[in-house]
Design a protein around this motif. Structure first.
Motif, PDB file in Angstrom:
ATOM      1  N   ARG A  44       0.854  -1.199   0.000  1.00 13.37           N
ATOM      2  CA  ARG A  44       0.000   0.000   0.000  1.00 13.37           C
ATOM      3  C   ARG A  44       0.885   1.242   0.000  1.00 13.37           C
ATOM      4  O   ARG A  44       0.603   2.225  -0.681  1.00 13.37           O
ATOM      5  CB  ARG A  44      -0.879   0.001   1.261  1.00 13.37           C
TER       6      ARG A  44
ATOM      7  N   ARG B  56       2.541   1.666  -3.382  1.00 18.50           N
ATOM      8  CA  ARG B  56       1.591   2.088  -4.424  1.00 18.50           C
ATOM      9  C   ARG B  56       1.181   3.551  -4.323  1.00 18.50           C
ATOM     10  O   ARG B  56       0.441   4.033  -5.176  1.00 18.50           O
ATOM     11  CB  ARG B  56       0.333   1.208  -4.356  1.00 18.50           C
TER      12      ARG B  56
ATOM     13  N   LYS C  98       2.938   5.710  -8.524  1.00 19.31           N
ATOM     14  CA  LYS C  98       2.580   4.828  -9.649  1.00 19.31           C
ATOM     15  C   LYS C  98       3.761   4.656 -10.602  1.00 19.31           C
ATOM     16  O   LYS C  98       3.581   4.487 -11.795  1.00 19.31           O
ATOM     17  CB  LYS C  98       1.393   5.427 -10.434  1.00 19.31           C
TER      18      LYS C  98
ATOM     19  N   TRP D 121       3.369  -2.883  -9.034  1.00 18.80           N
ATOM     20  CA  TRP D 121       3.465  -3.441  -7.678  1.00 18.80           C
ATOM     21  C   TRP D 121       2.565  -4.652  -7.614  1.00 18.80           C
ATOM     22  O   TRP D 121       1.345  -4.543  -7.802  1.00 18.80           O
ATOM     23  CB  TRP D 121       3.069  -2.392  -6.639  1.00 18.80           C
TER      24      TRP D 121
END
Ligand SMILES: C[S@@+](CC[C@H](N)C(=O)[O-])C[C@H]1O[C@@H](n2cnc3c(N)ncnc32)[C@H](O)[C@@H]1O
Length: 239
Positions: free
Chosen positions: A68, A71, A74, A78
């Motif tokens: 998380r 990410r 971008k 992932w």
């Protein structure tokens, strides 16, 4: 309590850029398509993109909270998953496992299946670079409360992170990591097991899974491996 997201953010505070990261980054920047196995919070691939890497960058990790965090940018692919579950097929020029992530592969089966999946992910002649703590240095003997790290976390709280070894057996070290308010209550306790392999065992596993070891060092400045080296640094090629 300290959530998994807090723990992932704290990981980045506890692990600032180090000489090992310069070593990995030099390999990443020289390769076109790169696979970061056990990418954690994605720090290495984020950095490679910032430094101008224009090729494919892909990170794989089973930890949802770490991913998380990765990410939030971008700038790479992932993928949530374990090394032994990867199904890439001849797509990468380089795979690497930074910050001793190799040691999370604990059983012989997991090691073999993970290495086979990494080999399958690489193009012919692709590289696999990783480090692992040298068992003859017995680094786990330094994992004691008096060597705790004290840092200010992402909430601005002063926290203390300490380690206690529970068991050393069959090349596996099981330990706890306790995160606490400095001088106060424990916020979370994580238990982990890491595998310690020597260079001979590593080379045998690599040979079995389709790799040849081409460079071997005992530190991140490319010094020789000795009994007192803290690290075993391996550069292998898909044979
Ligand atoms: C010490 S951290 C290293 C993270 C990152 N490579 C770095 O340099 O900061 C080890 C990572 O391995 C991941 N991991 C655990 N089991 C794994 C597995 N079977 N396959 C791939 N990664 C795994 C953990 O979730 C964790 O993010």
């Amino acid at each position: 309590m300290y959530s998994d997201d807090d723990a992932a953010a704290l990981y980045d505070v506890l692990n600032p850029w180090a000489p090992s990261d310069d070593f990995y980054l030099s390999h990443v920047m020289a390769a076109d398509a790169v696979l970061d196995v056990g990418c954690g919070t994605g720090m290495m691939l984020h950095r490679a993109r910032r430094e101008g890497h224009t090729g494919r960058l892909c990170g794989v990790d089973p930890d949802t909270a770490s991913l998380r965090r990765a990410r939030t940018r971008k700038d790479a692919e992932w993928v949530e998953g374990r090394a032994d579950g990867m199904a890439f097929d001849g797509e990468f020029d380089l795979a690497f496992m930074a910050s001793n992530a190799f040691q999370v592969l604990v059983t012989d089966a997991e090691l073999r299946e993970s290495l086979a999946a990494i080999r399958a992910a690489l193009r012919e002649g692709g590289g696999f670079v990783f480090g692992t703590r040298n068992p003859s240095d017995r680094g786990w003997e330094r994992w004691r409360p008096e060597n705790a790290a004290e840092v200010v976390d992402h909430h601005g709280r002063e926290v203390r992170v300490e380690h206690r070894v529970e068991e050393v057996a069959d090349g596996r070290v099981t330990f706890t990591e306790t995160t606490a308010i400095r001088g106060g209550e424990a916020l979370r306790v994580d238990r982990s097991t890491l595998r310690f392999l020597d260079a001979t065992q590593i080379d045998a596993l690599l040979a079995e899974t389709g790799f040849a070891t081409v460079e071997r060092y005992g530190d991140w400045g490319r010094g020789p491996l000795t009994d007192t080296s803290r690290n075993i640094v391996t550069v292998a090629r898909a044979a």
